[in-house]
Enzyme design. Structure first.
Site, short mmCIF file in Angstrom:
data_model
loop_
_atom_site.label_atom_id
_atom_site.label_comp_id
_atom_site.label_asym_id
_atom_site.label_seq_id
_atom_site.Cartn_x
_atom_site.Cartn_y
_atom_site.Cartn_z
N ASN A 255 -21.89 30.88 17.74
CA ASN A 255 -21.44 29.61 18.34
C ASN A 255 -20.87 29.83 19.74
O ASN A 255 -21.13 29.04 20.64
CB ASN A 255 -20.41 28.93 17.43
N ALA B 24 -27.40 21.41 31.60
CA ALA B 24 -26.13 21.07 32.25
C ALA B 24 -25.86 19.59 32.06
O ALA B 24 -26.78 18.80 31.86
CB ALA B 24 -26.21 21.40 33.74
N CYS C 257 -17.65 21.61 16.18
CA CYS C 257 -17.87 23.05 16.01
C CYS C 257 -17.54 23.86 17.26
O CYS C 257 -16.63 24.68 17.24
CB CYS C 257 -19.31 23.31 15.57
N ARG D 185 -16.41 13.06 17.10
CA ARG D 185 -15.31 14.02 17.24
C ARG D 185 -15.50 14.86 18.50
O ARG D 185 -16.56 15.43 18.73
CB ARG D 185 -15.24 14.92 15.99
C1 UGA Z 1 -23.50 23.75 16.36
C2 UGA Z 1 -24.54 24.89 16.32
O1 UGA Z 1 -25.68 24.55 17.11
C3 UGA Z 1 -24.98 25.17 14.88
O2 UGA Z 1 -25.87 26.30 14.86
C4 UGA Z 1 -23.74 25.48 14.04
O3 UGA Z 1 -24.07 25.73 12.69
C5 UGA Z 1 -22.79 24.30 14.12
O4 UGA Z 1 -22.42 24.08 15.49
C6 UGA Z 1 -21.56 24.64 13.29
O5 UGA Z 1 -20.87 25.60 13.62
O6 UGA Z 1 -21.36 24.00 12.25
P1 UGA Z 1 -23.63 21.07 16.34
O7 UGA Z 1 -22.15 21.09 16.56
O8 UGA Z 1 -24.21 20.17 15.32
O9 UGA Z 1 -24.14 22.55 15.94
O10 UGA Z 1 -24.25 20.67 17.74
P2 UGA Z 1 -25.26 21.30 18.81
O11 UGA Z 1 -26.58 20.70 18.65
O12 UGA Z 1 -25.17 22.76 18.83
O13 UGA Z 1 -24.60 20.71 20.15
C7 UGA Z 1 -23.23 21.00 20.51
C8 UGA Z 1 -22.86 20.34 21.80
O14 UGA Z 1 -23.46 21.01 22.90
C9 UGA Z 1 -23.28 18.87 21.94
O15 UGA Z 1 -22.21 18.15 22.51
C10 UGA Z 1 -24.47 18.92 22.89
O16 UGA Z 1 -24.64 17.74 23.61
C11 UGA Z 1 -24.06 20.07 23.79
N1 UGA Z 1 -25.19 20.74 24.46
C12 UGA Z 1 -26.15 21.37 23.72
C13 UGA Z 1 -25.23 20.77 25.84
O17 UGA Z 1 -24.34 20.22 26.53
N2 UGA Z 1 -26.26 21.43 26.47
C14 UGA Z 1 -27.22 22.06 25.76
O18 UGA Z 1 -28.13 22.66 26.39
C15 UGA Z 1 -27.19 22.02 24.35
#
Ligand code: UGA
Length: 443
Positions: A210, A254, A262, A329
């Site tokens: 993470n 970005a 998470c 959240r």
């Molecule tokens: C994240 C991880 O991707 C999972 O592998 C993990 O199991 C999970 O946390 C957890 O620990 O339970 P999640 O929180 O559902 O999953 O969301 P993500 O899809 O990873 O996105 C996280 C944040 O990053 C979002 O706010 C998204 O908009 C942002 N993000 C993502 C960016 O700003 N840029 C990116 O290129 C990708």
């Protein structure tokens, strides 16, 4: 196999439903009697594609049940999953009180040899504490404590569970490991890879993954800041980076930064427990700082463009922390809304799923029923969450409604040329401005 799952939040409920789908007999247990009643009546209390169907299937096949009484759910279970929350205390440290309570509950109700699986995201060393607690409370029972971190993304959690890139199992004894191999056989026999480590390595791996994903996002956001200073295009830079297979294109977008339950929590918890161990890991605090800076950059951009925000209408497209979920959240969109409201802007936000919840969370947010209502009278329209439906906005209709045809794309999501061609001035984080009516020339 007979399985109990303690904690039926996002991770716990997906664990229950997918294990039942794989053929196991699953009992989900939670202290929240209201939530249990809701689930027992077939309602899934949050948005997660395919989950309601899997829960219904589990009921139909008699393999899934829910209870608020551990005395009913745990005895006779060969495996008990701990899927409770590990919220951050002030200072970022993970609060493990619910994990300890779960261990005590398992000890009290276990009827024989039990594999206790830690699925909640916890600092390395937590399983050892769980093991101590179990032994102290029930010296007469053999417990095998295993770490099996989840890698589920909200919005794709069912697919991530049933078609995982990898299943990580950390076990310190053969019996615990064998039991987990049997549990996941329906997946491993279809070629899904199970990585086996010791317990503490598995625990640390979850934080490592993470934090590294958060690092990629913050790296892209730091590049956006420097791109703004030199007039470069961060999207092109991350495209270039992504073509290098050693870097890969994922998680280099970005924008307003990461949010949700998470990444912010896990980066802070990783930092806090590393420091406690005597290795402060300063890179982790930098990841979080750069993430906060993304909101500052967006606020500064909007202020610079609109000048005085007081009593001006700002339209916000997207309120959930990412597309494909109703979870608000630590949503960057809401953090931005709060900052703009503090500057006395009137903020009207639209989200396909999270509008009502966001309105309850931020009292002075005006919740719009569609993107056009959010744009009504707005001096600027900000894309805060990259929902797919925003790709097909009727741009002329949007422009007609606004006080000024100005778009700030907080997710570098819209096509700048299409937006400019529709008569908008287009600004994005880390990208050159595109003037209204003057799409960029392409080679
Ligand atoms: C994240 C991880 O991707 C999972 O592998 C993990 O199991 C999970 O946390 C957890 O620990 O339970 P999640 O929180 O559902 O999953 O969301 P993500 O899809 O990873 O996105 C996280 C944040 O990053 C979002 O706010 C998204 O908009 C942002 N993000 C993502 C960016 O700003 N840029 C990116 O290129 C990708």
């Amino acid at each position: 196999m007979k399985v109990a799952v303690i904690g039926v939040g996002h991770v716990g409920l997906v664990t229950c439903a997918t294990l039942a789908h794989l053929g196991h007999e699953v009992a989900g247990v939670d202290v929240d009697a209201e939530k249990i009643a809701l689930l027992a009546s077939g309602h899934v209390p949050f948005y997660e594609p395919r989950l309601p169907e899997l829960v219904a299937e589990g009921f139909e096949q008699g393999r899934l049940r829910f209870s608020d009484d551990p005395a009913e759910a745990i005895p006779g279970s060969e495996i008990v999953f701990i899927c409770v929350g590990t919220p951050a205390d002030a200072g970022g440290q993970a609060n493990l009180a619910a994990v300890e309570r779960s261990a005590t509950t398992v000890a009290r109700h276990a009827s024989g040899t039990t594999v206790v699986v830690e699925k909640s995201t916890v600092p390395a060393g937590t399983a050892a504490r769980v093991r101590e607690t179990l032994r102290r409370e029930r010296p007469d029972v053999a417990f095998h404590v295993v770490s099996n971190p989840e890698f589920l993304r909200e919005g794709q959690a069912v697919a991530d569970s049933l078609e995982p890139d990898r299943i990580l199992v950390g076990a310190d004894d053969a019996e615990g490991l064998q039991t987990m191999r049997r549990l996941y056989e329906p997946l491993t026999e279809h070629g899904h890879r199970m990585i086996e480590t010791d317990v503490v390595t598995a625990e640390l791996s979850k934080h490592a993954c993470n934090a590294f994903l958060a690092l990629k996002i913050s790296y892209a956001n730091a590049l956006a800041r420097i791109s703004e200073l030199v007039g470069a295009d961060v999207e092109a830079i991350t495209d270039v980076m992504g073509t290098d297979p050693r870097i890969g294109p994922a998680f280099l977008k970005a924008g307003l930064g990461y949010g949700g339950y998470c990444f912010p929590k896990d980066v802070a918890a990783f930092q806090s427990f590393s420091s406690k161990l005597g290795y402060p890991f300063p890179l982790l605090s930098e990841i979080a700082r750069i993430n906060d800076e993304a909101i500052d950059a967006a606020v500064a951009m909007v202020q610079d463009l609109v000048w005085n925000l007081a009593h001006k209408r700002v339209g916000l497209l997207g309120l959930s922390f990412k597309p494909g979920t109703d979870d608000i959240r630590l949503s960057p969109a809401l953090a931005l809304a709060r900052r703009l409201i503090a500057l006395e802007a009137e903020v009207a936000g639209y989200d396909p799923t999270a509008g009502d919840e966001a309105g309850r969370e931020v009292a002075s947010l005006i919740v719009a029923r569609d993107p056009y209502e959010a744009a009504e009278g707005a001096h600027v329209l900000i894309v805060a969450t990259g929902w797919d439906e925003f790709r097909s906005l009727d741009l002329p209709r949007l422009r007609e409604r606004m006080a000024r045809p100005l778009i700030v794309d907080g997710r570098n999501f819209l096509d700048p040329d299409a937006v400019a061609a529709a008569g908008f001035e287009y600004h994005a984080l880390g990208r050159p401005t595109v003037a209204a009516g003057r799409p960029r020339t392409r080679a």
